[in-house]
Design a protein around this motif. Structure first.
Motif, short mmCIF file in Angstrom:
data_model
loop_
_atom_site.label_atom_id
_atom_site.label_comp_id
_atom_site.label_asym_id
_atom_site.label_seq_id
_atom_site.Cartn_x
_atom_site.Cartn_y
_atom_site.Cartn_z
N ARG A 1 -2.27 -23.41 21.17
CA ARG A 1 -1.78 -22.22 20.46
C ARG A 1 -0.27 -22.18 20.33
NH1 ARG A 1 -4.24 -17.99 24.74
NH2 ARG A 1 -2.98 -18.58 26.51
N GLU A 2 0.47 -22.70 21.31
CA GLU A 2 1.93 -22.71 21.18
C GLU A 2 2.36 -23.62 20.03
OE1 GLU A 2 0.36 -23.29 24.08
OE2 GLU A 2 1.04 -21.76 25.49
N PHE A 3 1.76 -24.80 19.96
CA PHE A 3 2.08 -25.74 18.89
C PHE A 3 1.69 -25.17 17.53
CE2 PHE A 3 0.69 -29.31 16.17
CZ PHE A 3 1.93 -29.90 15.97
N MET A 4 0.49 -24.58 17.44
CA MET A 4 0.03 -24.01 16.17
C MET A 4 0.90 -22.83 15.75
SD MET A 4 -2.28 -25.80 14.83
CE MET A 4 -2.69 -24.65 13.54
N ALA A 5 1.38 -22.04 16.71
CA ALA A 5 2.27 -20.93 16.39
C ALA A 5 3.58 -21.47 15.80
CB ALA A 5 2.54 -20.08 17.62
N GLN A 6 4.10 -22.54 16.38
CA GLN A 6 5.31 -23.17 15.85
C GLN A 6 5.09 -23.63 14.41
OE1 GLN A 6 6.57 -26.45 18.26
NE2 GLN A 6 7.27 -25.15 19.93
N LYS A 7 3.95 -24.28 14.17
CA LYS A 7 3.63 -24.75 12.83
C LYS A 7 3.54 -23.59 11.85
CE LYS A 7 0.29 -27.65 12.18
NZ LYS A 7 -0.89 -28.55 12.27
N ALA A 8 2.88 -22.50 12.26
CA ALA A 8 2.72 -21.35 11.38
C ALA A 8 4.07 -20.74 11.01
CB ALA A 8 1.82 -20.30 12.04
N CYS B 1 0.85 -21.02 2.58
CA CYS B 1 1.98 -20.10 2.75
C CYS B 1 2.85 -20.05 1.50
CB CYS B 1 2.82 -20.49 3.97
SG CYS B 1 1.98 -20.19 5.54
N ARG B 2 3.11 -21.21 0.91
CA ARG B 2 3.93 -21.28 -0.30
C ARG B 2 3.24 -20.59 -1.47
NH1 ARG B 2 4.38 -26.76 -1.02
NH2 ARG B 2 4.96 -27.11 1.12
N ALA B 3 1.94 -20.80 -1.62
CA ALA B 3 1.20 -20.19 -2.72
C ALA B 3 1.22 -18.67 -2.62
CB ALA B 3 -0.24 -20.71 -2.74
N ALA B 4 1.05 -18.15 -1.41
CA ALA B 4 1.09 -16.69 -1.22
C ALA B 4 2.49 -16.15 -1.47
CB ALA B 4 0.62 -16.35 0.19
N GLU B 5 3.50 -16.88 -1.02
CA GLU B 5 4.89 -16.43 -1.16
C GLU B 5 5.31 -16.31 -2.62
OE1 GLU B 5 9.32 -17.65 0.52
OE2 GLU B 5 7.62 -18.97 0.89
N LEU B 6 4.74 -17.14 -3.49
CA LEU B 6 5.07 -17.08 -4.91
C LEU B 6 4.83 -15.69 -5.49
CD1 LEU B 6 3.53 -20.43 -6.21
CD2 LEU B 6 5.96 -19.84 -6.10
N TYR B 7 3.88 -14.96 -4.91
CA TYR B 7 3.50 -13.65 -5.44
C TYR B 7 3.74 -12.53 -4.44
CZ TYR B 7 1.48 -16.61 -8.97
OH TYR B 7 1.31 -17.55 -9.95
N ASP B 8 4.69 -12.73 -3.54
CA ASP B 8 5.05 -11.72 -2.53
C ASP B 8 3.84 -11.23 -1.75
OD1 ASP B 8 7.78 -11.76 -3.02
OD2 ASP B 8 7.56 -10.38 -4.72
N CYS B 9 2.97 -12.14 -1.40
CA CYS B 9 1.79 -11.82 -0.60
C CYS B 9 1.98 -12.45 0.78
CB CYS B 9 0.54 -12.39 -1.27
SG CYS B 9 -1.01 -11.85 -0.55
N ALA B 10 1.72 -11.69 1.82
CA ALA B 10 1.92 -12.18 3.17
C ALA B 10 0.82 -13.16 3.58
CB ALA B 10 1.95 -11.01 4.15
N THR B 11 1.15 -14.01 4.55
CA THR B 11 0.18 -14.94 5.11
C THR B 11 0.07 -14.69 6.60
OG1 THR B 11 0.92 -16.59 3.52
CG2 THR B 11 -0.47 -17.36 5.29
N VAL B 12 -1.16 -14.55 7.09
CA VAL B 12 -1.43 -14.39 8.51
C VAL B 12 -2.28 -15.58 8.93
CG1 VAL B 12 -2.56 -12.99 10.26
CG2 VAL B 12 -1.35 -11.88 8.39
N VAL B 13 -1.87 -16.26 10.00
CA VAL B 13 -2.58 -17.45 10.47
C VAL B 13 -3.31 -17.10 11.76
CG1 VAL B 13 -2.34 -19.83 11.26
CG2 VAL B 13 -0.85 -18.96 9.45
N LYS B 14 -4.61 -17.38 11.77
CA LYS B 14 -5.43 -17.13 12.96
C LYS B 14 -5.48 -18.41 13.79
CE LYS B 14 -9.83 -15.17 14.36
NZ LYS B 14 -11.14 -14.72 13.89
#
Length: 163
Positions: free
Chosen positions: A111-118, A92-105
């Motif tokens: 899924r609730e815990f993973m959504a919180q982490k994402a 997420c940080r690497a993508a953010e450096l270049y204004d690129c979005a991150t989508v987590v599958k």
């Protein structure tokens, strides 16, 4: 499915090797969304924006892809690939450096815990795999919205304390 020749109005030439060389296709891929002039030219010429993505669980590949400017978002495969919270944060940080979005599958398990982490790691999108009913979709939307609201309220509280 629309045939590319039908879409561009250009015939297939040279055994199909030239049918995609057309402003409607390459203009959609090569326009820059961050430039108002490009967006206006696309609109004036009826050229749609075509999004591109790369799937990567590695921060160094994410940074290279995002720095290139060719990708609209990075998809982090959290469904089956082994990963840690640090891996997700780094991507997420690497993508953010270049204004690129991150989508987590995310898969069905945890899924609730993973959504919180994402969300906590800065992902701009979550793709829930294996939702089978409208009720499941509504439940996940409500969960994510509630979590985002609680995070937002915590940030506001910290900002108030910092003043």
């Amino acid at each position: 499915v629309t045939e590319i020749s039908d879409y561009t109005g250009a015939p297939e030439l040279f055994d199909g090797r030239v049918k995609t060389l057309h402003p409607k296709v390459h203009g959609g891929l090569l326009q820059r969304r961050d430039l108002e002039e490009h967006q206006q030219q696309a609109k004036d010429n009826n050229i749609p924006t075509i999004s591109t993505r790369i799937e990567s669980p590695w921060a160094y590949m994410t940074e290279l892809a995002a720095a290139s400017g060719y990708f609209d978002f990075i998809e982090y495969e959290g469904e089956y690939a082994p990963h840690t919270e640090e891996d997700l944060e780094d991507v997420c940080r690497a993508a953010e450096l270049y204004d690129c979005a991150t989508v987590v599958k995310i898969d069905r398990q945890n899924r609730e815990f993973m959504a919180q982490k994402a969300i906590a790691c800065g992902a701009q999108g979550i793709l829930f795999a294996d939702l089978y009913t409208a009720e499941e979709v509504a439940q996940m939307n409500a969960y994510v919205e509630a979590y985002k609201k609680s995070v937002s309220e915590r940030y506001e509280m910290f900002n108030e304390l910092a003043r």
